[in-house]
Design an enzyme around this catalytic site. Structure first.
Site, PDB file in Angstrom:
ATOM      1  CG  HIS A 267      -1.936  -0.969   1.383  1.00 30.27           C
ATOM      2  ND1 HIS A 267      -2.066  -1.791   2.474  1.00 30.27           N
ATOM      3  CD2 HIS A 267      -2.962  -1.294   0.553  1.00 30.27           C
ATOM      4  CE1 HIS A 267      -3.123  -2.575   2.317  1.00 30.27           C
ATOM      5  NE2 HIS A 267      -3.678  -2.306   1.159  1.00 30.27           N
TER       6      HIS A 267
ATOM      7  CE  LYS B 215     -13.400  -7.522   2.539  1.00 29.65           C
ATOM      8  NZ  LYS B 215     -12.149  -7.646   1.808  1.00 29.65           N
TER       9      LYS B 215
ATOM     10  NE  ARG C  25      -3.125  -6.697  -4.492  1.00 27.10           N
ATOM     11  CZ  ARG C  25      -3.877  -6.784  -3.414  1.00 27.10           C
ATOM     12  NH1 ARG C  25      -3.357  -7.193  -2.291  1.00 27.10           N
ATOM     13  NH2 ARG C  25      -5.142  -6.464  -3.450  1.00 27.10           N
TER      14      ARG C  25
ATOM     15  CB  SER D   4      -4.293  -6.421   4.653  1.00 28.33           C
ATOM     16  OG  SER D   4      -3.968  -5.146   4.189  1.00 28.33           O
TER      17      SER D   4
HETATM   18  P1  ADP Z   1      -6.184  -5.577   0.481  1.00 32.66           P
HETATM   19  O1  ADP Z   1      -6.564  -6.142  -0.860  1.00 32.66           O
HETATM   20  O2  ADP Z   1      -4.757  -5.838   0.845  1.00 32.66           O
HETATM   21  O3  ADP Z   1      -7.171  -5.810   1.586  1.00 32.66           O
HETATM   22  P2  ADP Z   1      -7.104  -2.819   0.360  1.00 32.66           P
HETATM   23  O4  ADP Z   1      -8.547  -3.000   0.129  1.00 32.66           O
HETATM   24  O5  ADP Z   1      -6.711  -2.168   1.626  1.00 32.66           O
HETATM   25  O6  ADP Z   1      -6.197  -4.086   0.223  1.00 32.66           O
HETATM   26  O7  ADP Z   1      -6.452  -2.121  -0.889  1.00 32.66           O
HETATM   27  C1  ADP Z   1      -6.430  -0.783  -1.194  1.00 32.66           C
HETATM   28  C2  ADP Z   1      -5.736  -0.627  -2.528  1.00 32.66           C
HETATM   29  O8  ADP Z   1      -4.372  -1.005  -2.438  1.00 32.66           O
HETATM   30  C3  ADP Z   1      -6.314  -1.495  -3.646  1.00 32.66           C
HETATM   31  O9  ADP Z   1      -6.286  -0.743  -4.847  1.00 32.66           O
HETATM   32  C4  ADP Z   1      -5.363  -2.641  -3.743  1.00 32.66           C
HETATM   33  O10 ADP Z   1      -5.334  -3.215  -5.041  1.00 32.66           O
HETATM   34  C5  ADP Z   1      -4.056  -1.930  -3.443  1.00 32.66           C
HETATM   35  N1  ADP Z   1      -3.050  -2.842  -2.937  1.00 32.66           N
HETATM   36  C6  ADP Z   1      -3.139  -3.656  -1.880  1.00 32.66           C
HETATM   37  N2  ADP Z   1      -1.997  -4.350  -1.697  1.00 32.66           N
HETATM   38  C7  ADP Z   1      -1.153  -3.954  -2.698  1.00 32.66           C
HETATM   39  C8  ADP Z   1       0.183  -4.306  -3.094  1.00 32.66           C
HETATM   40  N3  ADP Z   1       0.873  -5.233  -2.435  1.00 32.66           N
HETATM   41  N4  ADP Z   1       0.714  -3.690  -4.167  1.00 32.66           N
HETATM   42  C9  ADP Z   1       0.001  -2.779  -4.860  1.00 32.66           C
HETATM   43  N5  ADP Z   1      -1.257  -2.408  -4.561  1.00 32.66           N
HETATM   44  C10 ADP Z   1      -1.828  -2.978  -3.492  1.00 32.66           C
END
Ligand code: ADP
Length: 167
Positions: free
Chosen positions: A17, A41, A91, A129
Site C-alpha cells: 500500500h 469483514k 497486483r 493485508s
Molecule cells: P487488500 O486487498 O490488501 O485488503 P485494500 O482494500 O486495503 O487491500 O487495498 C487498497 C488498494 O491497495 C487497492 O487498490 C489494492 O489493489 C491496493 N493494494 C493492496 N496491496 C497492494 C500491493 N501489495 N501492491 C500494490 N497495490 C496494493
C-alpha cells in the site's frame, strides 16, 4: 491543485500500500488516503481508528499525503473533496475484474472522476493485508511486509485478535 484519493481497507497498511501511496504522491499535488469505515469483514482485525493511526504513522514523512476515514461512496467523497482521480494498485489479473467494475460504476456516479491504476512493484506483487495477518498468526515474521513504524503494534494486534478468537 490536483487531488487524488487512495481508498481501501488497510487492515493493516502494508509496504505494498505504502508503495502505491508514495508513487501517487509524486503524481498528484495532494493525496488523501481514505479508510473505509464500514469495512467489517469477518477477517478484519483492526478498528478504523487503529487503521487510520497506522497510516498516519507510516506516511508521516510524505508531505502531501493526508489520512481520512469515510463510510460513504468513494465517488461522492471525491466530489466533496474536489479530487480528480481515484488511485488503485493492481497486483494481478485477479484484481482487474473488480477494479474495472468499480471504475465503471464510479464513472457513472461521478463522470469527472478518473480511475488511475498503478502496477504493483514486483516485490509487493504477492502482498496483501490478509496474507500478512495469516503469516503473523502462524508465527512468521512480517517485518519486511509492514512499515517499521507500526510493526510492533501490528504484531501485537494480530496476536491479540487470534488469542480472542481461540477463546
Ligand atoms: P487488500 O486487498 O490488501 O485488503 P485494500 O482494500 O486495503 O487491500 O487495498 C487498497 C488498494 O491497495 C487497492 O487498490 C489494492 O489493489 C491496493 N493494494 C493492496 N496491496 C497492494 C500491493 N501489495 N501492491 C500494490 N497495490 C496494493
Amino acid at each position: 491543485m490536483k487531488t487524488a484519493i487512495c481508498p481501501g481497507s488497510f487492515d493493516p497498511v502494508t509496504n505494498g500500500h505504502l508503495d502505491i501511496i508514495r508513487r501517487s504522491s509524486k503524481m498528484f499535488d495532494r493525496v488523501i488516503v481514505v479508510v473505509a469505515r464500514n469495512y467489517n469483514k469477518p477477517s478484519s482485525c483492526f478498528s478504523d481508528v487503529q487503521r487510520v493511526d497506522f497510516l498516519k504513522r507510516s506516511t508521516a514523512g510524505i508531505e502531501n499525503v493526508e489520512i481520512d476515514i469515510s463510510g460513504g461512496l468513494t465517488a461522492e467523497y471525491a466530489k466533496r473533496h474536489d479530487a480528480v482521480a481515484i488511485v488503485k494498485g493492481l497486483r494481478a489479473v485477479s484484481d482487474f475484474d473488480t477494479e474495472f467494475q468499480q471504475a465503471l460504476m464510479n464513472k457513472k456516479l461521478n463522470p469527472e472522476l478518473e480511475s488511475v491504476f498503478i502496477t504493483a512493484s514486483a516485490e509487493y506483487m504477492f502482498l496483501s493485508s490478509s496474507l500478512v495477518k495469516q503469516l503473523c498468526e502462524l508465527g512468521g515474521d512480517i517485518a519486511e511486509f509492514v512499515p517499521r513504524e507500526i510493526y510492533e503494534d501490528v504484531v501485537k494486534g494480530i496476536n491479540n485478535k487470534a488469542y480472542e478468537r481461540r477463546g
